[in-house]
Design an enzyme around this catalytic site. Structure first.
Site, PDB file in Angstrom:
ATOM      1  N   ASP A  88       0.965  -1.043  -0.188  1.00 47.23           N
ATOM      2  CA  ASP A  88       0.088  -0.021   0.113  1.00 47.23           C
ATOM      3  C   ASP A  88       0.943   1.231   0.005  1.00 47.23           C
ATOM      4  OD1 ASP A  88      -2.282   1.709   0.434  1.00 47.23           O
ATOM      5  OD2 ASP A  88      -3.186  -0.054   1.673  1.00 47.23           O
ATOM      6  N   ASP A  98      -2.971   4.503  -2.479  1.00 42.80           N
ATOM      7  CA  ASP A  98      -3.920   4.967  -1.527  1.00 42.80           C
ATOM      8  C   ASP A  98      -4.436   6.336  -2.298  1.00 42.80           C
ATOM      9  OD1 ASP A  98      -5.300   4.807   1.006  1.00 42.80           O
ATOM     10  OD2 ASP A  98      -4.316   6.679   1.293  1.00 42.80           O
ATOM     11  N   GLU A 119      -6.527   3.291  -5.709  1.00 49.92           N
ATOM     12  CA  GLU A 119      -7.871   3.645  -5.308  1.00 49.92           C
ATOM     13  C   GLU A 119      -8.573   4.986  -5.880  1.00 49.92           C
ATOM     14  OE1 GLU A 119      -9.596   4.201  -0.672  1.00 49.92           O
ATOM     15  OE2 GLU A 119      -7.745   5.395  -1.239  1.00 49.92           O
ATOM     16  N   HIS A 121     -11.091  -2.784   4.157  1.00 47.92           N
ATOM     17  CA  HIS A 121     -11.002  -2.357   5.597  1.00 47.92           C
ATOM     18  C   HIS A 121     -11.604  -1.100   5.736  1.00 47.92           C
ATOM     19  CE1 HIS A 121      -8.025  -0.312   3.134  1.00 47.92           C
ATOM     20  NE2 HIS A 121      -7.858   0.607   4.221  1.00 47.92           N
ATOM     21  N   ASP A 122     -12.071  -0.458   4.688  1.00 50.43           N
ATOM     22  CA  ASP A 122     -13.116   1.033   5.054  1.00 50.43           C
ATOM     23  C   ASP A 122     -14.519   0.711   4.956  1.00 50.43           C
ATOM     24  OD1 ASP A 122     -10.731   2.587   5.068  1.00 50.43           O
ATOM     25  OD2 ASP A 122     -10.623   2.574   2.922  1.00 50.43           O
TER      26      ASP A 122
HETATM   27  C1  NOJ Z   1      -8.084   5.158   1.900  1.00 48.79           C
HETATM   28  C2  NOJ Z   1      -7.491   4.007   2.818  1.00 48.79           C
HETATM   29  O1  NOJ Z   1      -8.154   3.004   2.411  1.00 48.79           O
HETATM   30  C3  NOJ Z   1      -8.404   4.387   4.166  1.00 48.79           C
HETATM   31  O2  NOJ Z   1      -8.222   3.410   5.288  1.00 48.79           O
HETATM   32  C4  NOJ Z   1      -7.419   5.610   4.756  1.00 48.79           C
HETATM   33  O3  NOJ Z   1      -8.244   6.169   5.946  1.00 48.79           O
HETATM   34  C5  NOJ Z   1      -7.355   6.947   3.749  1.00 48.79           C
HETATM   35  N1  NOJ Z   1      -7.237   6.245   2.416  1.00 48.79           N
HETATM   36  C6  NOJ Z   1      -6.482   7.819   4.319  1.00 48.79           C
HETATM   37  O4  NOJ Z   1      -5.172   7.165   3.930  1.00 48.79           O
END
Ligand code: NOJ
Ligand code: MG
Length: 561
Positions: A113, A215, A277, A340-341
């Site tokens: 990541d 990210d 992402e 994870h989000d």
């Molecule tokens: C996306 C990540 O998946 C998330 O977990 C994170 O809080 C934010 N970007 C900031 O890096």
């Protein structure tokens, strides 16, 4: 419909299965209650021991590791304080090298990541930058003077809630952060910043990593005049990130140049992947822009529409069709259910079918993910049917990055989907032997029922269903890169679709209901089929084209053309 395969040679990131590990809660080797790299190394055989007929492995091809760099862990590693080192919590660079070589020996790729939209405010770059207005790193971040009334420089918001600007007493200026105030955004417009980031990229590529997941890769560049974002018509809560049109803080043209440059660097190395992402207002069309006009940006672009679809065949099919239509020729789609989000899909899709048949919905979603055209991403524990832990006491919450809104309300923390991997029914579900320490997050109480050890032994478990699907994919070119075509125009109770190459056809039948008399709209010749994976039919058997489906049947069938 029916786009053909990517004209390039078969790439591991197109045909393989990628598994996301959240290092904090995957496996703890030293008993401190926190996951670590040695813990992951011990579990590699479970992920893939290199034997195609393994009795114990899931069979995945690559691991995406959520961040492992040095970090104060305000956002659980998504706030990096040293890009060149591994967090003490997880181990050392030597441990990382061992993880890399042990993984490669088993045929597993390692994807890191890469969190370079922002750093931690503890990073030496930010500490230097915030000292004064005229130090060598003074412009490494987005510093702006207060508005004439002393307030924030513009209306840009933090994704986590509230204004995106935080005042710094020393500089008497504000700095911008798309996320938490402890995560200041880097100024990619500054050539030194760019140079520093590309050095980081090369450092890890030289070390042998197989690629990156970028990210927040759609917010790297910002409008150079810091213009106000338009607020959406009718929006009442002006502090809600989703109530703005992100014209000036997201998806700027330069952002695409930057990703192209990263891709160029990636392409200098052999067989590395660039995943991103895309994170833009959930608009699939925009996300596909991140493949690049000439397929020269991301190899794989994450979008959230598919996981956010309701659990209903018509909606799911609509998302698949949309992606089939707009993924550019030569580019490759990708899908995930969990990460994870967001809440895990078995906690998200809680409509009635789940109440009556939880295993059925888990099998059906697994089958869809692993048989549609695109690279599937699994999130640790999904394969054993882990659900969110909704009983985390407030004092044990670890997701500290999200910010209170003006009304004092906190958005739901993301911790529910980040609890320890459930390995067996020992103490801490086998995640950590530490008896006297609390694990990073509390283990879900259902661990005695849902765990790897138990499910490996049970022929009908979800884990074994995933293993069969992954194996079927590996052995079937139609599943790996065949065209996708639906056989039902307006799916109501069931999905039926094919994956097809010159040589092979795979037919996927998924019944979402108790109905038995389900028909296929499109004519399909009455050939016989071999059962590849099924929760109702005998695997390996040759059967006629089914005219009726069993309730909640999930069957993957194949034949040579
Ligand atoms: C996306 C990540 O998946 C998330 O977990 C994170 O809080 C934010 N970007 C900031 O890096
Ligand atoms: Mg540990």
């Amino acid at each position: 419909m029916g786009k053909s395969r990517n004209p390039n040679a078969e790439k591991w990131w197109e045909t393989g299965v990628i598994y996301q590990i959240y290092p904090l809660t995957f496996a703890d080797s030293d008993g401190d209650g926190i996951g670590d790299l040695q813990g992951i190394i011990k579990k590699l055989d479970y992920l893939n021991d290199g034997d195609p007929d393994s009795e114990i492995s899931l069979g995945i091809d690559a691991i995406w590791l959520s961040p492992i760099n040095q970090s104060p862990m305000i956002d659980n590693g998504y706030d990096v304080s040293d890009y060149y080192d591994i967090s003490d919590t997880f181990g050392s660079l030597e441990d990382f090298d061992l993880l890399l070589s042990e993984s490669h020996q088993r045929g597993i790729k390692i994807i890191l990541d890469l969190v370079v939209n922002h750093t931690s405010n503890q990073h030496s770059w930010f500490i230097a930058s915030s000292q004064s207005k005229d130090n060598p790193k003074s412009n490494w971040y987005h510093w702006q003077d207060p508005a004439p009334d002393g307030g924030v420089p513009n209306n840009w918001l933090s994704y986590f809630g509230g204004t995106g600007w935080t005042f710094n007493e020393v500089r008497q200026q504000y700095y911008y952060h798309t996320f938490n105030e402890n995560q200041p955004d880097l100024n990619w417009g500054h050539s030194d910043v760019k140079r520093a980031i590309f050095q980081v990229i090369r450092f890890w590529l030289d070390r042998g990593v197989d690629g990156f997941r970028l990210d927040a890769s759609s917010v790297y560049s910002k409008d150079k005049y810091y213009r106000y974002n338009p607020v959406k018509f009718g929006a009442t809560d002006k502090n809600n990130y989703n109530n703005q049109h992100h014209l000036y803080d997201k998806n700027q043209p330069e952002n695409h140049h930057l990703i192209r440059e990263i891709r160029n660097t990636i392409d200098e190395y052999e067989d590395r992947v660039l995943i991103g992402e895309t994170f833009i207002d959930n608009r699939l069309y925009d996300s596909t822009m991140f493949y690049g006009v000439n397929n020269d940006e991301l190899h794989l672009a994450f979008t959230f529409e598919f996981p956010f679809s309701p659990w209903y065949p018509g909606y799911l099919q609509r998302e698949i069709i949309k992606k089939e239509l707009i993924t550019p020729e030569g580019a490759w789609p990708t899908y995930f259910l969990d990460n994870h989000d967001i809440p895990r899909h078995l906690s998200r899709w809680i409509e009635c079918s789940l109440c009556t048949n939880p295993l059925g919905i888990a099998q059906a979603s697994a089958a869809i993910l692993l048989t549609i055209r695109g690279t599937p991403f699994l999130y640790y524990g999904q394969e054993i049917g882990m659900v969110d832990n909704l009983d985390i006491p407030p004092d044990q919450i670890k997701d500290k990055a999200i910010i209170k809104s003006d009304s004092g309300e906190l958005p739901p923390p993301r911790d529910g989907a980040r609890t320890p991997m459930q390995w067996n029914d020992d103490v801490n579900a086998g995640f950590s032997f530490g008896k006297d320490v609390d694990p990073w997050l509390p283990v879900n109480e259902n661990y005695t029922e849902k765990n790897v050890e138990k499910e490996l032994k049970d022929r009908h478990s979800l884990l074994n269903f995933y293993r069969q699907l992954i194996k079927a994919r590996k052995n079937s070119e139609a599943l790996r890169f065949g065209r996708w075509n639906s056989l039902i125009h307006y799916p109501y109770e069931h999905l039926a679709y094919t994956r097809k190459t010159e040589a092979e056809t795979v037919l996927v039948l998924i019944n979402f209901s108790y109905e038995k008399d389900l028909t296929i709209d499109e004519y399909i010749a009455p050939y016989t089929w071999e059962v590849l994976v099924s929760n109702e039919r005998e695997v390996g058997k040759i059967i006629d084209l089914p005219s009726k489906l069993y309730p909640f049947e999930v069957s993957v069938l194949r034949r040579d053309n």
